[in-house]
Design an enzyme around this catalytic site. Structure first.
Site, PDB file in Angstrom:
ATOM      1  CB  SER A  77       4.238  50.472 -32.869  1.00 56.04           C
ATOM      2  OG  SER A  77       5.307  50.697 -33.750  1.00 56.04           O
ATOM      3  CG  HIS A 105       1.324  47.955 -30.006  1.00 55.94           C
ATOM      4  ND1 HIS A 105       1.169  49.067 -29.212  1.00 55.94           N
ATOM      5  CD2 HIS A 105       2.575  48.014 -30.506  1.00 55.94           C
ATOM      6  CE1 HIS A 105       2.285  49.772 -29.246  1.00 55.94           C
ATOM      7  NE2 HIS A 105       3.152  49.162 -30.016  1.00 55.94           N
ATOM      8  CE  LYS A 136       4.048  49.185 -26.668  1.00 51.11           C
ATOM      9  NZ  LYS A 136       4.728  50.393 -26.236  1.00 51.11           N
TER      10      LYS A 136
HETATM   11  C1  LIG Z   1       5.970  46.823 -31.414  1.00 52.76           C
HETATM   12  C2  LIG Z   1       6.806  47.196 -30.246  1.00 52.76           C
HETATM   13  N1  LIG Z   1       7.707  46.302 -29.779  1.00 52.76           N
HETATM   14  C3  LIG Z   1       8.500  46.597 -28.726  1.00 52.76           C
HETATM   15  C4  LIG Z   1       8.410  47.809 -28.086  1.00 52.76           C
HETATM   16  C5  LIG Z   1       9.345  48.084 -26.951  1.00 52.76           C
HETATM   17  O1  LIG Z   1       8.742  47.845 -25.735  1.00 52.76           O
HETATM   18  P1  LIG Z   1       9.275  48.532 -24.388  1.00 52.76           P
HETATM   19  O2  LIG Z   1       8.691  49.884 -24.314  1.00 52.76           O
HETATM   20  O3  LIG Z   1       8.840  47.625 -23.299  1.00 52.76           O
HETATM   21  O4  LIG Z   1      10.778  48.578 -24.473  1.00 52.76           O
HETATM   22  C6  LIG Z   1       7.473  48.761 -28.528  1.00 52.76           C
HETATM   23  C7  LIG Z   1       7.306  50.104 -27.924  1.00 52.76           C
HETATM   24  O5  LIG Z   1       7.454  50.469 -26.863  1.00 52.76           O
HETATM   25  C8  LIG Z   1       6.669  48.445 -29.635  1.00 52.76           C
HETATM   26  O6  LIG Z   1       5.787  49.333 -30.105  1.00 52.76           O
END
Ligand SMILES: Cc1ncc(COP(=O)(O)O)c(C=O)c1O
Length: 284
Positions: A77, A105, A136
């Site tokens: 991320s 992502h 996303k």
């Molecule tokens: C790699 C990754 N996994 C999980 C999440 C968490 O997702 P959410 O925003 O739906 O809680 C994120 C960021 O938001 C992320 O970058």
């Protein structure tokens, strides 16, 4: 199995699957939600994408735990780089470990048909657990775990975050349409890919450090946190919203401006941002 956020998909499923007798082996750069998911189990971390360290850990823990699970992101991320999924799968096979990939992502962005980093490395059927988010590519809210039906049923009854909290609203059904559109309108993925290449090359030609991104996440690495905040404010004043990323999201010396390119960005948007960076570089 659907959870209310991507964060919960990771934290709840891992807390349900891994206990004191087990071990999670995680890439240091995984999302915070994975770290939270590992609080009830044993955990060892390996330096980001360092396969030798991963193998060393797998050798060390052989025979010591009931279940071993390697947990990685498909696309990371903060740097936007992609995990070497084929090699990690091979190591998991060699040492009898499960593999969980958070492709928050990657889905909709990477791979010939948008099926993520797993498609890029042709391992889509070889990942034991896939997790991700609706926040996303799908432009919604929610998270998911893709697992064999028995495991999904187990998660439904074991995840405290699912049982003792409100579930997703019916609006989440809109995600089904978003998933269909990835197949029906591939032009968006193609346009995103063009935008990524254009924007990344533009930043590189300004002499900026975008690291090793292979996705829609484009960092401009600055290092100093104060300078990074200042750059974020200057961009905002110019009408451009970015994410200045500081400690603890990254190490103190690794502050950066993080941007996510979208298919709906126009050349005008991207040029405006490139011009703003050029101006900031000149005056700072
Ligand atoms: C790699 C990754 N996994 C999980 C999440 C968490 O997702 P959410 O925003 O739906 O809680 C994120 C960021 O938001 C992320 O970058």
């Amino acid at each position: 199995m659907i959870y209310t956020t991507g964060y919960t998909a990771n934290s709840a499923s891992l807390q349900s699957l891994l206990r004191k007798e087990d071990i999670a082996i995680v890439d240091m750069a995984v999302h915070a939600s994975v770290y939270e998911g590992c609080l009830l189990t044993n955990r060892k971390s390996f330096p980001h994408n360092d396969l030798q360290s991963l193998e060393r850990i797998l050798k060390d823990v052989q025979g010591s735990y009931r279940t071993k699970m390697i947990i990685i992101d498909g696309v990371y991320s903060q740097d936007g780089d992609i995990a070497p999924l084929d090699k990690i799968r091979e190591l998991a096979n060699r040492y009898g470990a499960y593999l969980m990939v958070d492709d928050a992502h990657g889905i909709g962005v990477i791979g010939k048909t948008g099926r993520g980093a797993m498609e890029l490395y042709s391992v889509i059927d070889q990942v034991d657990f896939i997790t991700g988010t609706f926040s996303k590519t799908f432009a919604g809210i929610g998270g998911y775990v893709i697992a064999p039906p028995k495991v999904a049923a187990y998660l439904k009854f074991q995840s405290r975050q699912h049982i003792f909290s409100a579930t997703s609203t019916p609006a989440v059904a809109g995600i089904i349409k978003a998933i269909e559109l990835i197949d029906q309108e591939p032009q968006w993925q193609a346009r995103l890919s063009e935008n990524i290449t254009y924007f990344k090359n533009g930043l590189i030609s300004l002499g900026l450090d975008v690291g090793i991104t292979g996705s829609a996440i484009i960092p401009v690495k600055i290092g100093d946190p104060h300078k990074t905040s200042d750059v974020g404010s200057m961009l905002l004043k110019a009408g451009i919203y970015t994410n200045p990323i500081l400690y603890p999201a990254v190490a103190k010396k690794n502050a950066r401006i993080r941007m996510s390119v979208m298919a709906t960005h126009t050349r005008e948007h991207l040029d405006k941002t490139l011009n703003a960076f050029e101006h900031i570089k000149r005056v700072m």
